[in-house]
Design a protein around this motif. Structure first.
Motif, mmCIF file in Angstrom:
data_model
loop_
_atom_site.group_PDB
_atom_site.id
_atom_site.type_symbol
_atom_site.label_atom_id
_atom_site.label_comp_id
_atom_site.label_asym_id
_atom_site.label_seq_id
_atom_site.Cartn_x
_atom_site.Cartn_y
_atom_site.Cartn_z
ATOM 1 N N ALA A 1 53.839 -3.377 59.237
ATOM 2 C CA ALA A 1 54.939 -2.702 58.535
ATOM 3 C C ALA A 1 55.757 -1.850 59.502
ATOM 4 C CB ALA A 1 54.381 -1.843 57.408
ATOM 5 N N ALA A 2 55.083 -1.147 60.406
ATOM 6 C CA ALA A 2 55.789 -0.324 61.390
ATOM 7 C C ALA A 2 56.644 -1.191 62.308
ATOM 8 C CB ALA A 2 54.789 0.488 62.210
ATOM 9 N N ARG A 3 56.118 -2.332 62.692
ATOM 10 C CA ARG A 3 56.860 -3.232 63.576
ATOM 11 C C ARG A 3 58.116 -3.752 62.880
ATOM 12 N NH1 ARG A 3 53.688 -8.277 65.135
ATOM 13 N NH2 ARG A 3 52.225 -6.837 64.283
ATOM 14 N N HIS A 4 58.057 -3.963 61.571
ATOM 15 C CA HIS A 4 59.200 -4.500 60.835
ATOM 16 C C HIS A 4 60.376 -3.535 60.804
ATOM 17 C CE1 HIS A 4 57.858 -8.335 58.874
ATOM 18 N NE2 HIS A 4 56.773 -7.927 59.494
ATOM 19 N N THR A 5 60.121 -2.234 60.951
ATOM 20 C CA THR A 5 61.204 -1.259 60.906
ATOM 21 C C THR A 5 61.735 -0.902 62.287
ATOM 22 O OG1 THR A 5 59.645 0.585 60.900
ATOM 23 C CG2 THR A 5 60.357 -0.248 58.750
ATOM 24 N N GLN A 6 61.094 -1.394 63.336
ATOM 25 C CA GLN A 6 61.525 -1.106 64.698
ATOM 26 C C GLN A 6 62.611 -2.090 65.126
ATOM 27 O OE1 GLN A 6 57.985 -1.292 67.037
ATOM 28 N NE2 GLN A 6 57.198 0.634 66.261
#
Length: 86
Positions: free
Chosen positions: A13-18
């Protein structure tokens, strides 16, 4: 096992917002090419042009999903999952 799975979901999920890095862009492009053939590179370029200067992975994947046909989508998702991008 549940904690490890939750940790994986949080990281994903964190990677998707980066913002999209060159490494991630290369992996996503390979997944699109696997689904649609050599024209996949142009599909990725078109979506990137629509998204502007700093697209997120989530925005890129959503844009690509809108461009793919019904038969291409499962192949695309399978390749994304194999690379831990979906």
């Amino acid at each position: 096992a549940a904690v490890a799975q939750a940790d994986a979901w949080v990281r994903r999920a964190a990677r998707h917002t980066q913002p999209v890095t060159d490494e991630v862009l290369g992996a996503v492009t390979a997944c699109v090419i696997a689904a649609v053939g050599p024209m996949g590179e142009f599909v990725v370029d078109d979506v990137l042009d629509e998204l502007g200067d700093t697209p997120t992975l989530s925005a890129l994947l959503s844009g690509l999903a809108r461009q793919l046909g019904e038969a291409q989508m499962p192949v695309f998702v399978r390749h994304l999952r194999a690379r831990d991008l979906a």
